[in-house]
Design a protein around this motif. Structure first.
Motif, PDB file in Angstrom:
ATOM      1  N   ASP A 214       1.013  -1.083  -0.199  1.00 20.32           N
ATOM      2  CA  ASP A 214      -0.190  -0.260   0.206  1.00 20.32           C
ATOM      3  C   ASP A 214       0.334   0.800   0.042  1.00 20.32           C
ATOM      4  N   SER A 236      -6.395  -8.464  -2.095  1.00 20.68           N
ATOM      5  CA  SER A 236      -7.673  -8.001  -3.000  1.00 20.68           C
ATOM      6  C   SER A 236      -7.831  -7.972  -1.557  1.00 20.68           C
ATOM      7  N   GLU A 241      -7.118  -2.966  -2.840  1.00 21.02           N
ATOM      8  CA  GLU A 241      -7.753  -1.867  -3.316  1.00 21.02           C
ATOM      9  C   GLU A 241      -7.532  -2.024  -5.375  1.00 21.02           C
TER      10      GLU A 241
END
Ligand code: ASP
Length: 438
Positions: A214, A236, A241
Motif C-alpha cells: 500500500d 484484495s 484495493e
C-alpha cells in the motif's frame, strides 16, 4: 482484438479524454472500448456518478437540482468542446435531462454518467456506440445472465467491429436499468472481453498496475509485473484495493490475460494477471514474493480445554455458536489443547458477551481469553510453496525489529503466510517486510 476499459480518473476532462483516445488509436487491435463516467479532476472534485446520486435524492424529495445538473452538463460540454466533437452535445444533454422525472430510479439516473461518456467517446474515436441495455442482461435477482449477454454481444460485435460500450449498467429482463455496485465498469469490461474471446482485457487506470504494498504505508512501492488470479484474490481480500471484486471471474473462466495499465505512463508494463505463468522464465525463477498487504482491527478469541482432542465435536460445537451469530471466522489456528477464532472486531460489536457466555455454557472450556486490536498481515507469493526460507526471513526480520507475532498461519495452498501482530505494529510490520523482500 483487445477490450480496453478506462476508469473515471482517465476520462475526467478533455485532456485526459484525448490521452485515452491516443492510447486506443495507438494499436489497431484496441477495438472495443468500455468507459466509466468522468471521475475527479483534482482532489476535492466530485465524481459525476456521485453527483448523479445526489440528483436522485433531490428528485425524490422534490428539491431543485438545477445547479448540480449544470455542474455535470458543463463538464461534458468542456470535454466535447475540448475535443472538437461533431456530436450535438446540447441535444444529448437535453435528452438525458428529460429523463430525470419523479419516479426515475437511482439506477436509471446514475447510469447516465457512463451513457453520455460512451456517446462522446464513440464520436471522438469514430466508432459505434452500443448501449449496455442491448447486451448486458441481468436476471431479476441482479445476477448477470452470462449466456444471453455473451450471445448478444457476439452478435453486435459482427455488426460493429469497433464499438464503445458504457460500463456499470445493463438491463433487467423487463428492460429496466440495473447497475453493478460502485466501480462496476471493470466488470462490464471483463464481460465484454469474455463474450468476444478477446486476446486480452486492458484495464486502464491512473496507477502503474498493482503495487507490492500500500503506497500509504510504503513509499513508492514497486509495481507487480505478474500476478496470478489466486494471488490477486488474496491481495484484495486482505485489503489491497485494485479491481471490482467480480471483475476477474469472466476473464479467468475464459483464460483471457488481464492487464492493469497506467494512462499517465502508457509504455510502462503495468501488471499482467493470469491463471498461471510458465515455470521456466527468469522472471519466475527470481521471484520470491509477490506482495504484502494487511487489515487492521481483529479480535482473537482463544478457547482452551485440556484434552480437547479427545472431546470429539468440541470445535464443531463452538463453530455452531459462531454460525448462530452469523459471524464470519477468518482464521482458525489451533494447538493441542486450544484453538483460536480470528474475527473482525466490528462483527463482534454488540454480541461478544453473549457469544462468550454461550461458548462457556455449552462447550465448557477451561478458559477463554480475548485479545483485541490485532492486525493481520499477509505475505503473498505463488512460489513460496517451492522456496525455502520465506518464513525464516519473516520471523527473523520481525524479531530483529522487536515486533511480537501473535499468530501465524500458512494458507493450505501455500500462496500466503498470514501473521497477526498488534495494531500499533501494523505499519512497521509491512514496511519492514517490504524492505526485507525487495
Ligand atoms: N461510475 C461508477 C462509479 O463511480 C462506475 C465505475 O466507475 O466503474 O462507481
Amino acid at each position: 482484438m483487445k477490450v480496453v476499459k478506462f476508469g473515471g480518473s482517465s476520462l475526467a476532462d478533455a485532456a485526459s479524454f484525448a490521452n485515452a483516445r491516443d492510447i486506443v488509436l495507438a494499436e489497431k487491435d484496441r477495438q472495443v472500448v468500455v468507459v466509466s463516467a468522468p471521475g475527479k479532476r483534482f482532489s476535492g472534485d466530485n465524481k459525476v456518478t456521485d453527483l448523479l446520486y445526489i440528483i436522485h435524492a433531490h428528485l425524490k424529495y422534490k428539491v431543485s437540482f438545477d445547479d448540480i445538473w449544470e455542474n455535470i452538463a458543463s463538464r461534458y460540454r468542456e470535454i466535447a468542446r475540448g475535443l472538437g466533437l461533431k456530436l450535438d452535445v446540447e441535444a444529448l444533454l437535453a435528452e438525458v435531462r428529460a429523463g430525470f422525472v419523479p419516479g426515475a430510479t437511482a439506477e436509471e439516473i446514475v447510469s447516465r454518467g457512463e451513457y453520455i461518456n460512451a456517446r462522446l467517446m464513440a464520436d471522438c474515436l469514430g466508432a459505434d456506440f452500443v448501449d449496455a441495455t442491448q447486451w448486458l442482461f441481468f436476471d431479476f435477482n441482479g445476477r448477470v445472465n452470462a449466456g444471453k449477454t455473451y450471445a448478444a454481444l457476439r452478435e453486435l460485435g459482427r455488426e460493429h467491429p469497433r464499438m464503445v460500450l458504457p460500463g456499470f449498467y445493463g438491463a433487467l429482463p423487463d428492460g429496466r436499468i440495473h447497475t453493478f455496485s460502485r466501480g462496476g465498469s471493470d466488470v462490464t469490461g471483463a464481460l465484454a472481453a469474455a463474450a468476444l474471446s478477446a486476446e486480452c482485457y486492458e484495464n486502464w487506470t491512473d496507477v502503474s498496475g498493482i503495487l507490492m504494498a500500500d503506497p500509504k504505508i510504503v513509499a513508492n512501492p514497486r509495481p507487480i509485473e505478474r500476478i496470478t488470479f489466486s494471488e490477486l484474490r488474496e491481495m484484495s481480500y486482505m485489503g489491497a484495493e485494485v479491481l471490482h471484486e467480480e471483475t476477474v471471474f469472466p476473464v479467468r473462466q475464459a483464460d483471457i490475460p488481464l492487464y492493469i495499465k497506467n494512462t499517465k505512463d502508457p509504455s510502462a508494463p503495468g501488471t499482467l494477471i493470469r491463471e498461471e505463468f510458465g515455470e521456466d522464465s527468469v522472471e519466475e525463477k527470481n521471484r520470491f514474493i509477490t506482495g504484502i498487504t494487511g487489515k487492521q482491527n481483529y479480535t482473537i478469541i482463544t478457547i482452551s480445554k485440556a484434552r480437547m482432542r479427545e472431546d470429539i465435536g468440541f470445535v464443531r460445537r463452538v463453530l455452531e455458536i459462531t454460525e448462530h451469530y452469523r459471524l464470519p471466522v477468518e482464521h482458525l489456528p489451533s494447538s493441542i489443547d486450544s484453538f483460536c477464532l480470528v474475527i473482525a472486531t466490528r462483527n463482534l460489536e454488540g454480541c461478544l458477551h453473549e457469544l462468550l457466555t454461550e461458548i462457556d455454557e455449552r462447550c465448557e472450556p477451561d478458559r477463554i481469553t480475548v485479545c483485541d486490536g490485532v492486525s493481520l498481515v499477509a505475505v503473498v507469493g505463488r512460489r513460496m510453496a517451492r522456496s525455502t526460507g520465506v518464513s525464516g526471513r519473516i520471523f527473523e526480520t520481525l524479531g530483529r525489529c522487536g515486533i511480537n507475532i501473535r499468530m501465524i498461519e500458512q494458507g493450505s495452498d501455500e500462496i500466503n503466510i498470514i501473521i497477526g501482530v498488534m495494531n500499533e505494529d501494523f505499519t512497521q510490520t509491512i514496511r519492514t517486510l517490504y524492505e526485507s523482500f525487495t
